[in-house]
Scaffold this motif. Structure first.
Motif, PDB file in Angstrom:
ATOM      1  N   VAL A 195       0.864  -1.183   0.000  1.00 41.97           N
ATOM      2  CA  VAL A 195       0.000   0.000   0.000  1.00 41.97           C
ATOM      3  C   VAL A 195       0.902   1.234   0.000  1.00 41.97           C
ATOM      4  CG1 VAL A 195      -1.744   1.320   1.265  1.00 41.97           C
ATOM      5  CG2 VAL A 195      -1.826  -1.188   1.276  1.00 41.97           C
TER       6      VAL A 195
ATOM      7  N   THR B  43       1.054   5.597  -0.335  1.00 40.84           N
ATOM      8  CA  THR B  43       0.212   6.775  -0.138  1.00 40.84           C
ATOM      9  C   THR B  43       0.697   7.909  -1.025  1.00 40.84           C
ATOM     10  OG1 THR B  43       1.586   7.525   1.706  1.00 40.84           O
ATOM     11  CG2 THR B  43      -0.348   6.195   2.256  1.00 40.84           C
TER      12      THR B  43
ATOM     13  N   ASN C 121       0.441   4.154   9.074  1.00 41.41           N
ATOM     14  CA  ASN C 121       0.128   3.083   8.129  1.00 41.41           C
ATOM     15  C   ASN C 121      -0.145   1.833   8.955  1.00 41.41           C
ATOM     16  OD1 ASN C 121       1.596   5.134   6.674  1.00 41.41           O
ATOM     17  ND2 ASN C 121       1.567   3.721   4.963  1.00 41.41           N
TER      18      ASN C 121
ATOM     19  N   THR D 151       0.393  -3.775   3.649  1.00 42.02           N
ATOM     20  CA  THR D 151       0.031  -4.604   2.500  1.00 42.02           C
ATOM     21  C   THR D 151      -1.442  -4.985   2.603  1.00 42.02           C
ATOM     22  OG1 THR D 151       0.617  -6.679   3.607  1.00 42.02           O
ATOM     23  CG2 THR D 151       2.347  -5.642   2.281  1.00 42.02           C
TER      24      THR D 151
ATOM     25  N   THR E 209      -2.328   2.336  -4.580  1.00 43.22           N
ATOM     26  CA  THR E 209      -2.055   3.674  -4.079  1.00 43.22           C
ATOM     27  C   THR E 209      -3.327   4.274  -3.500  1.00 43.22           C
ATOM     28  OG1 THR E 209      -0.362   3.957  -5.774  1.00 43.22           O
ATOM     29  CG2 THR E 209      -1.145   5.944  -4.704  1.00 43.22           C
TER      30      THR E 209
ATOM     31  N   VAL F 183     -10.097   1.384  -0.558  1.00 45.49           N
ATOM     32  CA  VAL F 183      -8.961   1.367  -1.480  1.00 45.49           C
ATOM     33  C   VAL F 183      -9.446   0.945  -2.867  1.00 45.49           C
ATOM     34  CG1 VAL F 183      -6.709   0.332  -1.980  1.00 45.49           C
ATOM     35  CG2 VAL F 183      -7.359   0.818   0.392  1.00 45.49           C
TER      36      VAL F 183
ATOM     37  N   VAL G  96      -6.612   0.683   7.167  1.00 43.93           N
ATOM     38  CA  VAL G  96      -5.360   0.682   6.402  1.00 43.93           C
ATOM     39  C   VAL G  96      -4.503   1.880   6.817  1.00 43.93           C
ATOM     40  CG1 VAL G  96      -4.356   0.753   4.082  1.00 43.93           C
ATOM     41  CG2 VAL G  96      -6.494  -0.475   4.474  1.00 43.93           C
TER      42      VAL G  96
END
Length: 196
Positions: free
Chosen positions: A105, A107, A120, A124, A139, A156, A172
């Motif tokens: 993941v 940002t 975070n 993942t 992203t 997401v 997330v």
């Protein structure tokens, strides 16, 4: 995602001594499994494998004695001190087949003005994707998020053909308010002095 082509050699000798000699020769022991077939023990060229594994969920086309085998890495063992690859488990896949993998993941964007902290919670996400179309990463935009905001897995946006396996309500990203710092002693004294 581009396929990486690597030549593999069938391995018939086993044990720590053999594995050590294999690594000294610049090669890496590996196993290929999946589709109910017998496990195949191979050795792979160390440098080519290291370069391939720089891409997350690399799709590798192995040439095993003239036979082509499509694989993805499932487990990579590295030396704890030197970091070089010691062993790899490879999962055989077929074109069009769905596989479950973890993707990073990332940002993008800036938080709302003010001293907020980005946490975070998940780095993942577990997703299911077609073996030849595994995303390298997903992203998420953090643009304008303020303290107390959070993004859940279901928020997401995934690439077409990719489905979420991670619990959709899993957090997330979350934004925390920064703690106000106490002024340093000298600054406090200077402020008091200027008042008098």
């Amino acid at each position: 995602m581009a396929e990486v082509k690597i030549s593999a050699e069938i391995r018939t000798e086993f044990g720590k001594g053999v594995a050590r000699r294999t690594r000294v020769a610049g090669k890496v022991p590996a196993v290929i499994y999946g589709h109910g077939a017998d496990t195949v023990h191979v050795t792979l060229p160390g440098h080519e494998l290291m370069m391939a594994l720089k891409t997350a969920n690399a799709l590798i086309s192995l040439d095993v004695e003239g036979r082509s085998e499509l694989v993805i890495p499932k487990a990579v063992q590295r030396n704890a001190i030197k970091g070089h690859i010691e062993h790899v488990d490879l999962l055989a896949v077929k074109r069009g087949e769905k596989v479950t993998v973890e993707v990073a993941v990332h940002t993008e964007g800036d938080l709302a003005p003010g001293a907020n902290l980005l946490e975070n919670v998940l780095t993942t996400l577990t997703v299911e994707a077609e073996a030849t179309h595994i995303p390298e990463a997903v992203t998420v935009s953090i643009e304008g998020l303020d303290a107390g905001a959070s993004l859940l897995a279901k928020d997401v946006t995934l690439p077409s053909g990719t489905t979420l396996v991670t619990d959709e309500d899993a957090v997330v990203i979350q934004v925390l308010a920064a703690q106000a710092e106490e002024p340093a002693g000298d600054e406090a004294e200077a402020a008091e002095g200027s008042e008098g």
